[in-house]
Design an enzyme around this catalytic site. Structure first.
Site, PDB file in Angstrom:
ATOM      1  N   SER A 116       0.830  -1.191   0.000  1.00 32.26           N
ATOM      2  CA  SER A 116       0.000   0.000   0.000  1.00 32.26           C
ATOM      3  C   SER A 116       0.877   1.258   0.000  1.00 32.26           C
ATOM      4  O   SER A 116       1.649   1.471  -0.942  1.00 32.26           O
ATOM      5  CB  SER A 116      -0.967  -0.051   1.189  1.00 32.26           C
ATOM      6  OG  SER A 116      -2.007   0.877   1.048  1.00 32.26           O
ATOM      7  N   HIS A 166      -7.796  -5.814   0.648  1.00 36.74           N
ATOM      8  CA  HIS A 166      -6.484  -5.162   0.620  1.00 36.74           C
ATOM      9  C   HIS A 166      -5.417  -5.914   1.408  1.00 36.74           C
ATOM     10  O   HIS A 166      -4.234  -5.570   1.325  1.00 36.74           O
ATOM     11  CB  HIS A 166      -6.643  -3.743   1.187  1.00 36.74           C
ATOM     12  CG  HIS A 166      -5.531  -2.799   0.858  1.00 36.74           C
ATOM     13  ND1 HIS A 166      -4.993  -2.667  -0.403  1.00 36.74           N
ATOM     14  CD2 HIS A 166      -4.854  -1.913   1.640  1.00 36.74           C
ATOM     15  CE1 HIS A 166      -4.046  -1.746  -0.390  1.00 36.74           C
ATOM     16  NE2 HIS A 166      -3.927  -1.288   0.841  1.00 36.74           N
ATOM     17  N   ASP A 200     -10.109  -5.483  -3.587  1.00 39.65           N
ATOM     18  CA  ASP A 200      -9.119  -4.594  -2.995  1.00 39.65           C
ATOM     19  C   ASP A 200      -9.489  -3.128  -3.180  1.00 39.65           C
ATOM     20  O   ASP A 200     -10.102  -2.730  -4.179  1.00 39.65           O
ATOM     21  CB  ASP A 200      -7.766  -4.854  -3.690  1.00 39.65           C
ATOM     22  CG  ASP A 200      -6.568  -4.533  -2.839  1.00 39.65           C
ATOM     23  OD1 ASP A 200      -6.607  -3.517  -2.121  1.00 39.65           O
ATOM     24  OD2 ASP A 200      -5.583  -5.290  -2.904  1.00 39.65           O
TER      25      ASP A 200
END
Length: 301
Positions: A105, A262, A235
């Protein structure tokens, strides 16, 4: 399993790190850069099992401003360059001359900026739930939020306590309930760091990352560096966001985890570790040309 903790010096502050497994083993270690900004590393704890399963050391650290690292009261520090330099400092402090790198991320943003400096000694790069273009991510997050039922959107608009969880339980982590270590990590986020760099919500980018992108710089990546891209079917970083990144990186492998949002290393932990371990082993054992174009894969369990 051997666990070593300590601090690396960075700009007069301390960055806490943890090494899981034998760093003197035969296999190259994996250095993990977690997401945020402002989130401690703990939500990635399931990856620690890779140390025993694959016989390699894993290195985690809490980025400056959160977790066990120092929390300086200086908003001027909360820019992406700080975290790129911190990554380099941790690697230097631990003597990681040759290492695998994984960024998740926001950690993928940091990893991309770092790798674009062409540092020597990187064996592979794994981009997990990656963000390569912040404006595109913001637009996609807004689309996801606006797809929520009207009553949930209304509660979010009124900023009712806990209303945002309607969003995060669909596209951050689909487990019910969330594991305690995931809850603790996200409730322990530094809102100062997150707010300064990102903003109030995933779909409201008001911080200094607004406008950030590396899509026009991906041609500067080392073409010989093996790259694995992972993301979830559900996600925050949707397949529509991940595909352009994967296609822009020559030879990248893209693995799509069908049952995950995610956090596939939390939602499908054994499957995720198997995919990651296979990639790391293949990259260590084999050199040479790689596939010319990526495609989303769903390997058998």
């Amino acid at each position: 399993m051997t666990v070593t903790e300590g601090y690396a010096s960075f700009q007069g502050f301390r960055t806490w790190y943890k090494i899981v497994g034998d760093s003197a083993g035969d296999k190259l270690p994996l250095l993990v850069v977690n997401g945020g900004p402002g989130c401690p590393h703990d939500y990635m704890a399931d990856l620690e099992a890779l140390a025993a399963e694959d016989g390699r050391a894993l290195i985690f650290y809490d980025q400056l401003g959160c977790g066990r690292s120092d929390h300086p009261d200086d908003p001027g520090l909360w820019v992406i360059d700080t975290f790129v330099r911190e990554l380099a400092a941790v690697r230097t402090a631990l003597g990681l001359d040759r290492v695998h790198l994984l960024g998740h991320s926001f950690g993928a943003q940091v990893a991309l900026e770092y790798v674009l400096t062409r540092p020597p000694g990187l064996a592979t790069l794994t981009l997990a739930g990656p963000i390569a273009d912040a404006p595109a991510y913001e637009a996609e997050a807004r689309r996801l939020m606006e797809s929520l039922p009207p009553e949930e959107r209304t509660a979010i608009g009124r900023r009712e306590p806990g209303a945002d969880m309607a969003f995060y339980r669909r596209w951050l982590c689909r487990l019910d309930p969330w594991p305690e270590y995931v809850v603790e990590a996200f409730t322990g986020m530094s809102r100062d760091v997150y707010g300064t760099m990102w903003g109030g919500h995933e779909w409201e980018l008001t911080g200094n990352l607004k406008g950030w992108t590396v899509m026009d710089r991906l041609g500067g990546l080392d073409p010989d560096l093996p790259v694995l891209v992972t993301s979830g079917r559900h996600d925050l970083t949707t397949p529509a966001l991940v595909r352009p990144l994967a296609e822009a990186v020559p030879g990248a492998e893209w693995v799509l985890f069908e049952e995950s949002a995610h956090l596939p290393f939390v939602e499908e932990p054994e499957h995720y570790r198997a995919v990651l371990a296979s990639f790391l082993r293949r990259s260590e054992a084999v050199s040479g040309p790689r596939a010319a174009s990526p495609r989303p894969l769903s390997p058998s369990r």
